[in-house]
Design a protein around this motif. Structure first.
Motif, PDB file in Angstrom:
ATOM      1  N   GLN A 276      15.005  13.080  48.712  1.00 59.73           N
ATOM      2  CA  GLN A 276      15.685  12.497  49.928  1.00 59.73           C
ATOM      3  C   GLN A 276      16.857  13.618  50.376  1.00 59.73           C
ATOM      4  O   GLN A 276      17.079  13.718  51.325  1.00 59.73           O
ATOM      5  N   ASP A 277      17.639  14.177  49.268  1.00 58.70           N
ATOM      6  CA  ASP A 277      18.451  15.052  49.510  1.00 58.70           C
ATOM      7  C   ASP A 277      18.065  16.370  50.111  1.00 58.70           C
ATOM      8  O   ASP A 277      18.474  16.831  51.030  1.00 58.70           O
TER       9      ASP A 277
ATOM     10  N   ASP B  77      17.143  15.622  53.754  1.00 65.24           N
ATOM     11  CA  ASP B  77      18.579  15.394  54.479  1.00 65.24           C
ATOM     12  C   ASP B  77      18.782  16.960  54.702  1.00 65.24           C
ATOM     13  O   ASP B  77      19.314  17.128  55.725  1.00 65.24           O
ATOM     14  N   SER B  78      18.863  17.944  53.706  1.00 66.27           N
ATOM     15  CA  SER B  78      19.405  19.012  53.949  1.00 66.27           C
ATOM     16  C   SER B  78      18.659  20.137  55.107  1.00 66.27           C
ATOM     17  O   SER B  78      19.137  20.864  55.364  1.00 66.27           O
TER      18      SER B  78
ATOM     19  N   GLY C  74      17.151  18.744  57.389  1.00 64.96           N
ATOM     20  CA  GLY C  74      17.122  17.984  58.751  1.00 64.96           C
ATOM     21  C   GLY C  74      15.561  17.308  59.011  1.00 64.96           C
ATOM     22  O   GLY C  74      15.261  17.415  60.312  1.00 64.96           O
TER      23      GLY C  74
ATOM     24  N   GLN D  13      13.329  14.213  59.466  1.00 64.94           N
ATOM     25  CA  GLN D  13      13.264  12.776  59.513  1.00 64.94           C
ATOM     26  C   GLN D  13      12.005  12.378  58.737  1.00 64.94           C
ATOM     27  O   GLN D  13      10.751  12.715  59.121  1.00 64.94           O
TER      28      GLN D  13
END
Length: 78
Positions: free
Chosen positions: A42-43, A46-47, A49, A51
């Motif tokens: 997940q990190d 997220d890092s 970008g 989705q």
């Protein structure tokens, strides 16, 4: 497969490049396996970008590629 290994062998070398080629409308769909749901993954998403498509665990009926395979089989059979 661990979340860290998934990051190093799948997400970073392949998914990140695909996202760059597709652009901002890129939505990533994974198989919802345990290693796909780690905090490290997940990190990473997220890092970068990226989705993620939210869908229930163990739900093959919601896999959009199944519709493509069905159409292909019908075309070949016809």
């Amino acid at each position: 497969m661990t979340g860290q290994r998934y990051n190093e062998e799948v997400l970073l070398p392949h998914v990140r490049l695909l996202r760059g080629a597709v652009g901002d409308k890129f939505v990533f769909m994974d198989a919802n396996a345990t290693c796909h749901r780690t905090l490290a993954v997940q990190d990473c998403l997220d890092s970068e970008g990226i989705q993620r498509l939210v869908w229930p665990a163990r739900s093959p009926d919601l896999n959009p590629i199944e519709n493509v395979w069905d159409a292909l089989v019908r075309q070949v059979a016809g």
